[in-house]
Design a protein around this motif. Structure first.
Motif, mmCIF file in Angstrom:
data_model
loop_
_atom_site.group_PDB
_atom_site.id
_atom_site.type_symbol
_atom_site.label_atom_id
_atom_site.label_comp_id
_atom_site.label_asym_id
_atom_site.label_seq_id
_atom_site.Cartn_x
_atom_site.Cartn_y
_atom_site.Cartn_z
ATOM 1 N N THR A 168 0.823 -1.212 0.000
ATOM 2 C CA THR A 168 0.000 0.000 0.000
ATOM 3 C C THR A 168 0.855 1.259 0.000
ATOM 4 N N SER A 210 3.240 2.031 -2.268
ATOM 5 C CA SER A 210 3.758 2.392 -3.587
ATOM 6 C C SER A 210 2.663 2.192 -4.631
ATOM 7 N N ASP A 211 2.919 2.659 -5.854
ATOM 8 C CA ASP A 211 1.898 2.662 -6.896
ATOM 9 C C ASP A 211 2.157 1.676 -8.030
ATOM 10 N N GLY A 226 1.660 -2.581 -6.493
ATOM 11 C CA GLY A 226 1.424 -1.295 -5.859
ATOM 12 C C GLY A 226 -0.064 -1.072 -5.633
ATOM 13 N N GLY A 285 -1.196 1.690 -3.821
ATOM 14 C CA GLY A 285 -1.302 3.056 -3.332
ATOM 15 C C GLY A 285 -2.412 3.850 -4.000
ATOM 16 N N SER A 323 -1.551 2.714 -9.851
ATOM 17 C CA SER A 323 -1.570 1.573 -8.931
ATOM 18 C C SER A 323 -2.595 0.541 -9.383
ATOM 19 N N SER A 370 -6.082 1.723 -8.310
ATOM 20 C CA SER A 370 -6.598 2.855 -9.081
ATOM 21 C C SER A 370 -7.038 2.414 -10.472
ATOM 22 N N SER A 392 0.230 9.620 -2.753
ATOM 23 C CA SER A 392 0.004 8.193 -2.985
ATOM 24 C C SER A 392 -0.224 7.398 -1.711
#
Length: 444
Positions: A93, A95-96, A218, A220, A225, A228, A283
């Motif tokens: 969580t 990093s993306d 990732g 984030g 990510s 996302s 992020s």
């Protein structure tokens, strides 16, 4: 760092390219397998310290604990390619970018989890061109390889660097991924953007904390990510349980993408705390600690200790990629002093050698009495973890306080994955909040 407009445009783009081959009313369901042991504590602590020193300056499944392989990470089981190849990625969580180690091998087997993804064995693999819009959302090598407009077939190259000097370099690409859904059907997601890394270096991606992993998932808040990219299809929520590694037989839980807590347990059993905002580090999942208590006694920690300053320093991040927890030094000293006053067990020798400030001898004691730690959060919620979430046993008959200090100016406090054990955490990006509950893990 991405601007708000860049993030919005990138989300529009990824929502356009992602397609799902099953009903969008379902959610992705990835089993979790708990750790079996916590080995090589000194290596895990060293890896955490590397990570904490670098998190502030980072460029912006089933889950399996990596502890049995000497790692403090939890792994996501990602099936990528056509036909699917199974890879274990660090669920992070903090990093993306989703990236995997790649190999150009033509004759390697894809039937078992390998050391790398084999793009030559997949009929759905393709890399972005250096002029494609998504290419601008990943850090580029210097000098860029896209200056010459006559190079019509130049792939998009990325270079993702960490503050400790670790890097992953390769091609920003897209692939089909395969998952089980909540109704136990198989679902496929096309055109998931990820980094195909042909070169990795440094302790963050090659050291003991990375043992058994072939990349990073990732999770984030940034636009590229995993969560996302899938967000709009699945309601902008995801949740997970990191189960107690000491339990036997191993219980089963899941990382879910899109599941509401109502699908699992009553929302009344959840506590919620809003995301805090840090424009300089958008992020990360920031939460706000308002106070801390030990055995019911609130510690006299100035509330400014938990704040985020104008330079983006400070605050508290919930991070699945860090094992132990780190507190701002003024708060840590208060917590450590309170524990020393309250612990009635004899001190264990060699605490410094193990890397901790407080270790006690619990030999022959079945249920040692350890002080109760509580975090009081914004939104009138209280995180009250059991002692096993912040005391670990690095040696037989020895328990150590698995919390460390963050030095002034070094960044933010971190609630690591050990402190999160046994909780169902729901990340609700739509309502900008995190929910947590001690109920619902085992039944998922």
């Amino acid at each position: 760092m991405y601007s708000s407009l860049d993030s919005f445009l990138s989300l529009i783009f990824f929502f356009t390219i992602l397609s799902l081959t099953h009903s969008s009313t379902e959610y992705l369901k990835l089993p979790l397998i708990p750790r079996t042991t916590l080995s090589n504590v000194s290596n895990i602590l060293a890896a955490d310290l590397h990570r904490i020193s670098g998190l502030r300056t980072l460029p912006q499944s089933p889950l399996t604990s990596g502890a049995a392989m000497g790692s403090g990470q939890y792994f996501a089981d990602l099936r990528i390619g056509s036909p699917p190849q199974r890879l274990l990625l660090v669920a992070d969580t903090g990093s993306d970018l989703v990236w995997v180690k790649c190999s150009a091998c033509r004759n390697c087997s894809t039937k078992r989890p390998g050391s790398a993804f084999l793009p030559r064995h997949s009929r759905s693999f393709s890399s972005y061109h250096c002029y494609d819009s998504p290419c601008r959302f990943v850090p580029q090598p210097t000098p860029t390889h896209c200056n010459n407009r006559t190079k019509l077939h130049t792939p998009c190259r990325y270079e993702y660097s960490y503050a400790d000097g670790s890097t992953t370099t390769g091609f920003f690409s897209k692939e089909t991924t395969t998952f089980n859904t909540s109704s136990n059907k198989q679902g496929k997601i096309k055109n998931l953007a990820f980094g195909c890394g042909f070169k990795t270096s440094g302790p963050s991606v090659t050291g003991s904390s990375f043992n058994g992993a072939q990349g990073v998932m990732g999770l984030g808040r940034g636009p590229i990510s995993f969560t996302s990219q899938l967000g709009r299809k699945f309601g902008n929520t995801f949740s997970y349980c990191l189960l107690d590694y000491t339990l036997s037989p191993a219980p089963k839980s899941y990382l879910t993408i899109g599941a509401s807590s109502n699908d699992v347990i009553s929302r009344k059993l959840f506590s919620y705390t809003p995301f805090a905002t840090n424009p300089l580090s958008p992020s990360f999942y920031y939460i706000t600690i308002q106070s801390v208590s030990v055995d019911g006694i609130r510690l006299p920690i100035n509330t400014s200790v938990w704040g985020i300053d104008d330079n983006g320093n400070g605050g508290t991040v919930l991070d699945s990629g860090t094992t132990i927890s780190f507190l701002a030094e003024p708060a840590y000293r208060q917590v450590l002093a309170a524990f020393r006053r309250r612990v009635k067990l004899p001190a264990a020798e060699g605490a410094t050698a193990l890397g901790f400030d407080l270790c006690v001898n619990v030999s022959g004691i079945t249920r040692p009495r350890l002080p109760k730690l509580r975090f009081f959060l914004a939104g009138k919620s209280v995180l009250s973890p059991p002692a096993g979430n912040y005391f670990i046993e690095p040696a037989d008959g020895v328990k150590c306080l698995a919390v460390q200090a963050v030095r002034p100016g070094s960044g933010f406090s971190v609630i690591g994955n050990l402190m999160q054990q046994g909780y169902l955490f729901e990340f609700d990006l739509h309502r900008s909040r995190i929910g947590f509950s001690r109920h619902g893990c085992a039944v998922r």
